[in-house]
Design an enzyme around this catalytic site. Structure first.
Site, PDB file in Angstrom:
ATOM      1  N   THR A 375       0.837  -1.187   0.000  1.00  0.00           N
ATOM      2  CA  THR A 375       0.000   0.000   0.000  1.00  0.00           C
ATOM      3  C   THR A 375       0.879   1.246   0.000  1.00  0.00           C
ATOM      4  O   THR A 375       2.097   1.180   0.021  1.00  0.00           O
ATOM      5  CB  THR A 375      -0.890   0.036   1.251  1.00  0.00           C
ATOM      6  OG1 THR A 375      -0.105  -0.394   2.364  1.00  0.00           O
ATOM      7  CG2 THR A 375      -2.092  -0.869   1.128  1.00  0.00           C
ATOM      8  N   THR A 393      -4.010   1.564  -2.386  1.00  0.00           N
ATOM      9  CA  THR A 393      -3.393   0.273  -2.672  1.00  0.00           C
ATOM     10  C   THR A 393      -3.735  -0.233  -4.068  1.00  0.00           C
ATOM     11  O   THR A 393      -4.774   0.120  -4.627  1.00  0.00           O
ATOM     12  CB  THR A 393      -3.850  -0.786  -1.640  1.00  0.00           C
ATOM     13  OG1 THR A 393      -3.190  -2.020  -1.881  1.00  0.00           O
ATOM     14  CG2 THR A 393      -5.350  -1.015  -1.703  1.00  0.00           C
ATOM     15  N   GLU A 414      -6.889  -6.975  -6.280  1.00  0.00           N
ATOM     16  CA  GLU A 414      -7.581  -6.919  -4.987  1.00  0.00           C
ATOM     17  C   GLU A 414      -8.474  -8.119  -4.725  1.00  0.00           C
ATOM     18  O   GLU A 414      -8.846  -8.381  -3.576  1.00  0.00           O
ATOM     19  CB  GLU A 414      -8.404  -5.628  -4.901  1.00  0.00           C
ATOM     20  CG  GLU A 414      -8.457  -5.030  -3.515  1.00  0.00           C
ATOM     21  CD  GLU A 414      -7.076  -4.590  -3.039  1.00  0.00           C
ATOM     22  OE1 GLU A 414      -6.629  -5.126  -1.999  1.00  0.00           O
ATOM     23  OE2 GLU A 414      -6.462  -3.737  -3.683  1.00  0.00           O
ATOM     24  N   ASP A 417      -7.638 -10.417  -1.863  1.00  0.00           N
ATOM     25  CA  ASP A 417      -7.936 -10.113  -0.463  1.00  0.00           C
ATOM     26  C   ASP A 417      -9.221 -10.774   0.021  1.00  0.00           C
ATOM     27  O   ASP A 417      -9.572 -10.674   1.201  1.00  0.00           O
ATOM     28  CB  ASP A 417      -8.034  -8.600  -0.247  1.00  0.00           C
ATOM     29  CG  ASP A 417      -6.671  -7.970  -0.015  1.00  0.00           C
ATOM     30  OD1 ASP A 417      -5.663  -8.692  -0.084  1.00  0.00           O
ATOM     31  OD2 ASP A 417      -6.611  -6.748   0.225  1.00  0.00           O
ATOM     32  N   SER A 445      -9.863  -5.486   4.724  1.00  0.00           N
ATOM     33  CA  SER A 445      -8.583  -4.787   4.590  1.00  0.00           C
ATOM     34  C   SER A 445      -7.981  -4.505   5.954  1.00  0.00           C
ATOM     35  O   SER A 445      -8.690  -4.397   6.955  1.00  0.00           O
ATOM     36  CB  SER A 445      -8.793  -3.464   3.846  1.00  0.00           C
ATOM     37  OG  SER A 445      -7.645  -2.642   3.921  1.00  0.00           O
ATOM     38  N   GLY A 467       0.463  -3.818   4.030  1.00  0.00           N
ATOM     39  CA  GLY A 467      -0.412  -4.980   4.050  1.00  0.00           C
ATOM     40  C   GLY A 467      -0.878  -5.380   5.433  1.00  0.00           C
ATOM     41  O   GLY A 467      -1.302  -4.545   6.238  1.00  0.00           O
TER      42      GLY A 467
END
Length: 583
Positions: A375, A393, A414, A417, A445, A467
């Site tokens: 990020t 990010t 993403e 995640d 997140s 992260g």
């Protein structure tokens, strides 16, 4: 990562440009990574972007205006960590007391599904199927629409100019490029911009992205519609689909910025504003602090025992946080209430022993821990003491490792995640259903943009990139300054330790950065932790923090009002080679 000038002679050029000073200097000699400013201050990962934000403040813009310019700049010069192909969380606190949290997190495409990676887990981590709908441009524009002063074009054009004319590769970006070299060489868009004659550009080399410059100019003229309902979006979607992705124009058109009330927690006589879910950062930091304050400040959080307690608190927090998810899809009210509750923290504190640690199962976590990735963070305070804390990010280094050739946009990964159903082994908890994929859902997140108030007045702005380690880093900087009475720069420079519950390992800093500073947890602390049963592992990297402190103790009355302003101390973490800017 230690960098040898013998191996990389061209790095000397950029090191001279950045004028680094040895780590020992922070105990005495002045460092460019810390400044004191009377009017406004901007702390980012890159001095060029701090300057861009500062210039906006000088031109009459406010903290939100400066955040737009600085964030777009970071997307150009730090593309491995952030950019308009990704997303962000922003906490804004205006001088009149108005506080808002802007959720510009990426969303799962409409054609995404819980089992879309069945038998193909690698596609979740990189490539076109890992791309989620980007949100940063929409979020920046919405924050500007509500609070900005200067014309949007004024804020977006400097980044467009930088992309078109070119920027010099920083040592930290080069390190990220080295770690992602195979992905860069495999993708046409990345290869065209970050290599020359088949080899990576070197530190100090000029990198240009004229397609991104064209895209940013279109966004400067037409706002987010250029991306979400215009020609830029059409080209982006075409590139993603040609690469095998599922992004559509309907996904872009339906993207929504969520404007929320920040989480608010009162601890140590301070009011802490943080990001609500799907970020776990605000709640996670509150839980850790609520546990630790019970030991007494500063004695209970200092020394080897204080570090042990901090690590145990982190383990409890990670066990709880995986019950969080996107509140539009999962009821997180009970979990969130617990994480913010001092009484809940009291119960957890009773299970912490000062002489030992335990296996992950002891901490009661039902789900496997999922770690997000890289990020970029910025902190800004303006002359009126409006404040912005923003973490952006693209997830992993260079996101999906795909750069849209038509638009110059680096695409996020993403989708990685999210948790996904999978085979469960006897020793590992199952994946977390609250974070399973659904169309339009936002993944959990660790980003922790934070604003701190004292007696209703701005006291500090803090946050970090890195992260899954972000919550620990932001909390440690906060404790260093507010609990241990370190000065702002020492609060950032202090070596950090991390724990994510699974694996059951304390990771501690032991590395030399690209600017020559060495960070290492002292040996006496390591020995003390090992005696309590902790397994330690050195980490050549970690987190990058930005920190701005409003020195209320030296405040003076502002003309025409009863509020008070003090000087601002801004720190950019030397670990990434950034510098703050102010005036």
């Amino acid at each position: 990562m230690a960098v040898s000038l013998r191996v990389l002679p061209s790095i000397a050029i950029i090191l001279l440009l950045f004028q680094p000073i040895s780590a020992a200097a922070y105990t005495g000699e002045p460092r460019r990574e810390v400044i004191t400013s009377e009017h406004g201050a901007v702390a980012t990962d890159d001095g060029r972007c701090s300057d861009a934000g500062r210039d906006v403040l000088v031109d009459g813009g406010n903290a939100v205006d400066a955040a737009v310019a600085a964030a777009l700049c970071l997307g150009v010069v730090s593309p491995a960590s952030s950019g308009i192909g990704g997303g962000a969380f922003m906490v804004v606190r205006m001088a009149d007391g108005t506080a808002q949290a802007f959720d510009m997190r990426e969303t799962a495409p409409l054609r995404a599904s819980k089992n879309m990676y069945a038998g193909n887990a690698a596609a979740k981590a990189s490539g076109a199927l890992s791309v989620a709908v980007p949100g940063e441009v929409a979020g920046l524009h919405e924050a500007w629409r509500r609070h900005g002063r200067l014309p949007w074009r004024r804020l977006a054009m400097p980044a467009a100019k930088l992309a078109g004319e070119g920027f010099r590769i920083s040592p930290y970006l080069y390190m990220q490029m080295e770690k992602t070299e195979a992905g860069i060489l495999a993708d046409r868009g990345l290869r065209d911009r970050f290599t020359s004659n088949g080899t990576l550009l070197q530190p100090g080399d000029v990198c240009r992205n004229r397609r991104l410059a064209k895209t940013l100019k279109a966004i400067a003229r037409h706002g987010p519609n250029a991306l979400y309902n215009g020609s830029v979006g059409v080209e982006l979607v075409r590139d993603v689909q040609r690469a095998g992705g599922i992004l559509t124009m309907e996904d872009l058109r339906r993207y929504q910025v969520k404007v929320k009330k920040p989480l608010s927690t009162d601890i140590m006589g301070l009011n802490i504003l943080g990001m609500p879910p799907p970020s776990s950062g605000g709640a996670g930091m509150a839980l850790v602090l609520n546990i630790l304050v019970q030991y007494g400040i500063p004695s209970g959080v200092s020394g080897p025992l204080g570090l042990h307690r901090f690590i145990e608190s982190l383990k409890h927090m990670f066990a709880v946080r995986m019950n969080l998810g996107d509140p539009d899809f999962v009821d997180v009210s009970k979990v969130l209430s617990d994480m913010l509750s001092p009484k809940f923290a009291e119960e957890l504190k009773k299970t912490i022993y000062d002489n030992m640690t335990f296996d992950p199962s002891y901490y009661g976590g039902k789900w496997n821990v999922l770690s997000d990735h890289g990020t970029s963070h910025l902190c800004i305070v303006d002359s009126s003491r409006n404040a912005v804390s923003m973490t952006s990010t693209v997830n992993s280094y260079f996101g999906a490792q795909i750069l849209s050739h038509s638009t110059g946009i680096l695409l996020n990964n993403e989708m990685d995640d999210f948790s996904i159903p999978g085979n469960v082994s006897a020793n590992v908890p199952p994946p977390a259903p609250p974070n399973f994929i659904s169309p339009l859902k936002r993944p959990l997140s660790s980003m922790t943009p934070t604003i701190v108030l004292k007696d209703g007045k701005l006291k500090a702005v803090v946050g970090a990139s890195g992260g899954g380690f972000i919550i620990a880093a932001t909390t440690q900087v906060f404790l260093n300054y507010f609990a241990k009475n370190m000065d702002p720069f020492s609060s950032v420079m202090s070596p950090r330790s991390y724990h994510q519950l699974i694996p059951n390992v304390v990771k501690y800093e032991n590395w030399t950065t690209v600017t020559g500073d060495h960070f290492e947890l002292p040996s006496d602390l390591r020995v003390a932790l090992q005696k309590k049963g902790h397994v330690l592992e050195p980490l050549a990297g970690g987190t990058i923090s930005q920190f701005v402190v409003h020195n209320l103790e030296q405040s003076k009355s502002v003309k025409g009002g009863s509020s008070t302003h003090g000087d601002l101390t801004a720190v950019s973490d030397p670990r990434k080679g950034g510098f703050p800017a102010g005036y």
